[in-house]
Scaffold this motif. Structure first.
Motif, PDB file in Angstrom:
ATOM      1  N   THR A 470       1.824   0.979 -15.385  1.00  0.00           N
ATOM      2  CA  THR A 470       1.738  -0.486 -15.392  1.00  0.00           C
ATOM      3  C   THR A 470       2.931  -1.104 -14.680  1.00  0.00           C
ATOM      4  N   GLU A 471       4.116  -0.499 -14.836  1.00  0.00           N
ATOM      5  CA  GLU A 471       5.310  -1.006 -14.155  1.00  0.00           C
ATOM      6  C   GLU A 471       5.139  -0.922 -12.643  1.00  0.00           C
ATOM      7  N   ASN A 472       4.576   0.198 -12.147  1.00  0.00           N
ATOM      8  CA  ASN A 472       4.349   0.320 -10.714  1.00  0.00           C
ATOM      9  C   ASN A 472       3.453  -0.795 -10.191  1.00  0.00           C
ATOM     10  N   ILE A 473       2.415  -1.109 -10.928  1.00  0.00           N
ATOM     11  CA  ILE A 473       1.479  -2.163 -10.492  1.00  0.00           C
ATOM     12  C   ILE A 473       2.181  -3.517 -10.469  1.00  0.00           C
ATOM     13  N   ILE A 474       3.018  -3.781 -11.468  1.00  0.00           N
ATOM     14  CA  ILE A 474       3.747  -5.053 -11.501  1.00  0.00           C
ATOM     15  C   ILE A 474       4.711  -5.130 -10.321  1.00  0.00           C
ATOM     16  N   TRP A 475       5.419  -4.053 -10.026  1.00  0.00           N
ATOM     17  CA  TRP A 475       6.360  -4.055  -8.903  1.00  0.00           C
ATOM     18  C   TRP A 475       5.616  -4.261  -7.573  1.00  0.00           C
ATOM     19  N   ALA A 476       4.443  -3.630  -7.451  1.00  0.00           N
ATOM     20  CA  ALA A 476       3.658  -3.818  -6.228  1.00  0.00           C
ATOM     21  C   ALA A 476       3.255  -5.283  -6.072  1.00  0.00           C
ATOM     22  N   ALA A 477       2.896  -5.922  -7.170  1.00  0.00           N
ATOM     23  CA  ALA A 477       2.544  -7.340  -7.102  1.00  0.00           C
ATOM     24  C   ALA A 477       3.763  -8.202  -6.746  1.00  0.00           C
ATOM     25  N   VAL A 478       4.934  -7.818  -7.236  1.00  0.00           N
ATOM     26  CA  VAL A 478       6.158  -8.543  -6.885  1.00  0.00           C
ATOM     27  C   VAL A 478       6.424  -8.436  -5.388  1.00  0.00           C
ATOM     28  N   LEU A 479       6.285  -7.238  -4.830  1.00  0.00           N
ATOM     29  CA  LEU A 479       6.482  -7.064  -3.395  1.00  0.00           C
ATOM     30  C   LEU A 479       5.455  -7.855  -2.599  1.00  0.00           C
ATOM     31  N   ASP A 480       4.238  -7.918  -3.095  1.00  0.00           N
ATOM     32  CA  ASP A 480       3.210  -8.708  -2.423  1.00  0.00           C
ATOM     33  C   ASP A 480       3.596 -10.187  -2.423  1.00  0.00           C
ATOM     34  N   GLN A 481       4.151 -10.671  -3.529  1.00  0.00           N
ATOM     35  CA  GLN A 481       4.608 -12.050  -3.604  1.00  0.00           C
ATOM     36  C   GLN A 481       5.730 -12.318  -2.612  1.00  0.00           C
ATOM     37  N   ARG A 482       6.498 -11.299  -2.299  1.00  0.00           N
ATOM     38  CA  ARG A 482       7.605 -11.447  -1.350  1.00  0.00           C
ATOM     39  C   ARG A 482       7.162 -11.318   0.105  1.00  0.00           C
ATOM     40  N   SER A 487      -0.833  -3.045   3.403  1.00  0.00           N
ATOM     41  CA  SER A 487      -0.926  -1.669   3.888  1.00  0.00           C
ATOM     42  C   SER A 487       0.355  -0.892   3.590  1.00  0.00           C
ATOM     43  N   LEU A 488       1.515  -1.542   3.761  1.00  0.00           N
ATOM     44  CA  LEU A 488       2.774  -0.865   3.478  1.00  0.00           C
ATOM     45  C   LEU A 488       2.937  -0.639   1.980  1.00  0.00           C
ATOM     46  N   THR A 489       2.587  -1.625   1.178  1.00  0.00           N
ATOM     47  CA  THR A 489       2.692  -1.472  -0.274  1.00  0.00           C
ATOM     48  C   THR A 489       1.779  -0.351  -0.769  1.00  0.00           C
ATOM     49  N   ILE A 495      -1.797   4.930  -2.711  1.00  0.00           N
ATOM     50  CA  ILE A 495      -3.167   4.636  -3.121  1.00  0.00           C
ATOM     51  C   ILE A 495      -3.829   3.868  -1.982  1.00  0.00           C
ATOM     52  N   GLY A 496      -5.137   3.713  -2.057  1.00  0.00           N
ATOM     53  CA  GLY A 496      -5.856   3.012  -1.010  1.00  0.00           C
ATOM     54  C   GLY A 496      -5.533   1.529  -0.972  1.00  0.00           C
ATOM     55  N   GLU A 497      -5.692   0.955   0.215  1.00  0.00           N
ATOM     56  CA  GLU A 497      -5.357  -0.461   0.383  1.00  0.00           C
ATOM     57  C   GLU A 497      -6.289  -1.354  -0.425  1.00  0.00           C
ATOM     58  N   ASN A 498      -7.565  -1.020  -0.481  1.00  0.00           N
ATOM     59  CA  ASN A 498      -8.499  -1.820  -1.272  1.00  0.00           C
ATOM     60  C   ASN A 498      -8.178  -1.748  -2.766  1.00  0.00           C
ATOM     61  N   GLN A 499      -7.783  -0.546  -3.218  1.00  0.00           N
ATOM     62  CA  GLN A 499      -7.388  -0.410  -4.623  1.00  0.00           C
ATOM     63  C   GLN A 499      -6.145  -1.239  -4.926  1.00  0.00           C
ATOM     64  N   MET A 500      -5.175  -1.210  -4.003  1.00  0.00           N
ATOM     65  CA  MET A 500      -3.962  -1.994  -4.203  1.00  0.00           C
ATOM     66  C   MET A 500      -4.276  -3.487  -4.216  1.00  0.00           C
ATOM     67  N   LEU A 525       8.728  -6.086   8.412  1.00  0.00           N
ATOM     68  CA  LEU A 525       8.749  -4.678   8.048  1.00  0.00           C
ATOM     69  C   LEU A 525       7.370  -4.082   8.283  1.00  0.00           C
ATOM     70  N   ILE A 526       7.349  -2.980   9.054  1.00  0.00           N
ATOM     71  CA  ILE A 526       6.071  -2.409   9.462  1.00  0.00           C
ATOM     72  C   ILE A 526       5.765  -1.116   8.717  1.00  0.00           C
ATOM     73  N   ASP A 527       6.761  -0.217   8.618  1.00  0.00           N
ATOM     74  CA  ASP A 527       6.520   1.081   7.978  1.00  0.00           C
ATOM     75  C   ASP A 527       7.664   1.400   7.028  1.00  0.00           C
ATOM     76  N   PRO A 528       7.578   2.501   6.254  1.00  0.00           N
ATOM     77  CA  PRO A 528       8.626   2.818   5.264  1.00  0.00           C
ATOM     78  C   PRO A 528      10.016   2.959   5.851  1.00  0.00           C
ATOM     79  N   SER A 529      10.129   3.493   7.070  1.00  0.00           N
ATOM     80  CA  SER A 529      11.453   3.634   7.661  1.00  0.00           C
ATOM     81  C   SER A 529      12.072   2.270   7.941  1.00  0.00           C
TER      82      SER A 529
END
Length: 549
Positions: A470-482, A487-489, A495-500, A525-529
């Motif tokens: 659940t923490e991972n999902i919340i953090w992913a939503a925080v990054l989306d808000q930012r 696709s990067l998240t 996980i898949g982009e549609n699932q995210m 920001l385009i990729d993890p690097s």
């Protein structure tokens, strides 16, 4: 014997009090003296009181009658069977023939290295008609000078004709730098370790009945990550600095570790230094033949203003590198029998390493991306200023600061490589204040508040995914808000982009109710690097700004 019935009890008490302090011969003499004092029937009475046979008392009487002076012996000389080696003079030569090394005997013999246990040697002797048990075989081998021993890892894989001369040259250079007060460091990459509940070699004291339970197999697929410890040992300060990477052991990673050591410790410890000496082996990420290693060192020399000299150990002698036996060996001792269940555990065990001579160790985690396959062009290599020594310039060279050099490529040509463990990489980076816009304590409060509201939902309405907490999902939503791309998240959390997208859609209203409406990340920001480089650059800039003030 009835006339001694009244004496049996008192005699028994007397003998029980005295005999524990006597040896076998002395007890026989005591029994005999008591029996002689009692007269006829005394042998049976004493034997009954002492709980021994009448023959034992009779032998004591014989010793008294013989009148021999005590010589310290308990039994007469000459007792026991003759030794097997005495009865069979050919036993020892046959045993020694069996334990000869295969290189000294016939390689077609049926006896192999696996038969060199005591039991197998005894079986081989029995097959020859010579009966000898394991104890006899062990005694014969010990008498012949054999002993149990392991292997001594002291032979070099290759022996260069200038090996000793290179060691003398290296030691002379180290002594010169240390005498001048300039930094000298020994560097290398320690063996990679799997992160997870895996067995660790060694033993430690622990309370009974509380063994540490680990997996029965060390399958990499069961690991949550891979730790790549890059060690830097400061010879002048007897201090270690270990950076634990999570991606690949490349020249860029090695240079990043050196950069981090200089910013955090080296610059403060050697404020007036104008040059730096690095001793390293000749392979791996700091290979003497790798153009990427020298190109990254040139960038580091330009950034720090240091003239960087490198002295490589001769081929096949990496175990003589000082970082091995002055830093890595003590780290291995400190984390023996400790499963590395997380990166935090590994860092804590490394930083807790000390010695009686005052060794101190600093440990840092590097979650950056260091893809393999990066190539340095011929034009880039030709532009590098590298001053080789007159003695084996391929092993000994100096790289001065040289502004205007082209940047070292961050990605290999063609398809970009990605972190080895993207899910661990993403989960670690997702909580960084530069990405979330929140300090860790504020992020924790937000996470707890949102999680409590999510847990209050009916089970079927809660956002969930088998790979994410659940923490991972919340953090992913925080990054989306930012403003981080979906696709990067999704790639960071594997996980898949549609699932995210569906998970973020479920969590976003709870973030808005909490009042989290942040400013977007001020970078594309385009990729993890790119993500890792942004965090590292922003962190380094902030550190330099604080230092300047």
């Amino acid at each position: 014997m009835g006339r001694f019935d009244e004496l049996i009890m008192s005699l028994q008490e007397k003998l029980e009090a005295v005999t524990p302090h006597l040896n076998e011969r002395q007890r026989r003499i005591l029994y005999a003296a008591e029996a002689r004092q009692l007269g006829h029937g005394g042998i049976a009475a004493v034997a009954r009181a002492a709980g021994v046979s009448k023959g034992c008392v009779s032998r004591g009487l014989a010793d008294l009658d013989a009148g021999e002076e005590p010589d310290g012996r308990v039994r007469r000389p000459g007792a026991g069977r003759p030794a097997l080696a005495t009865k069979d003079p050919g036993l020892m030569p046959a045993l020694l023939e069996l334990v000869e090394d295969s290189t000294q005997g016939d390689p077609m013999k049926p006896l192999t290295w696996t038969t060199k246990s005591l039991r197998r040697l005894a079986d081989e002797l029995a097959a020859q008609g010579r009966k000898a048990g394991r104890d006899t075989v062990a005694a014969l081998l010990k008498a012949a000078g054999f002993s149990l021993r392991g292997n001594a890892r002291v032979l070099a894989g290759s022996h260069h004709r200038d090996r000793d001369a290179q060691f003398r040259h290296l030691n002379d250079t180290v002594a010169e730098f240390l005498h001048a007060g300039d930094p000298v460091i020994s560097v290398d990459t320690k063996k990679k370790e799997l992160i997870g509940p895996f067995a660790r070699p060694g033993r430690e004291w622990a309370p009974p009945g509380a063994p540490v339970k680990v997996l029965d197999h060390d399958f990499p697929s069961h690991a949550t990550g891979t730790a790549i410890p890059y060690g830097i040992y400061d010879l002048g300060r007897n201090a270690g600095f270990v950076v634990v990477g999570t991606d690949h052991d490349t020249a860029a990673f090695a240079a990043s570790c050196l950069r981090r050591w200089w910013r955090e410790e080296g610059r403060a410890a050697y404020p007036h230094a104008k040059r730096l000496l690095i001793t390293a082996d000749g392979g791996g990420s700091n290979s003497s033949r790798a153009k990427a290693w020298k190109a990254n060192l040139a960038v580091l020399a330009t950034e720090t203003g240091l003239e960087i000299s490198v002295r490589h150990l001769p081929p096949g002698t990496s175990k003589w590198n000082r970082v091995e036996h002055r830093l890595f060996s003590f780290i291995s001792l400190n984390w023996r029998a400790h499963p590395l269940t997380s990166y935090e555990t590994a860092l804590n065990l490394i930083s807790a390493t000390t010695t009686r001579t005052g060794l101190s160790v600093t440990a840092r985690l590097d979650t950056g991306s260091y893809p393999t396959g990066i190539e340095i062009s011929e034009q880039h290599a030709a532009a590098l200023t590298i001053r080789p020594d007159t003695f084996h310039g391929e092993w000994n060279y100096t790289i001065p600061p040289q502004p205007g050099l082209p940047d070292v490529p961050l990605h290999p040509p063609g398809r970009r490589s990605h972190p080895r463990h993207a899910h661990t990489f993403g989960a670690t980076l997702a909580t960084h204040p530069l990405l979330t816009g929140l300090e860790r304590t504020d992020l924790d409060r937000l996470t707890i508040s949102v999680r409590e509201r999510l847990d209050a939902l009916p089970p079927k309405q809660r956002p969930r995914h088998r790979k994410l907490t659940t923490e991972n999902i919340i953090w992913a939503a925080v990054l989306d808000q930012r403003g981080l791309s979906r696709s990067l998240t999704s790639y960071l959390f594997r996980i898949g982009e549609n699932q995210m997208r569906a998970l973020i859609k479920q969590v976003r209203p709870f973030l808005e109710d909490y009042g989290y409406r942040p400013e977007p990340i001020p970078a594309r920001l385009i990729d993890p690097s790119d993500l890792a480089n942004y965090v590292m650059h922003a962190t380094a800039t902030a550190s330099e700004r604080e230092t300047s003030h």
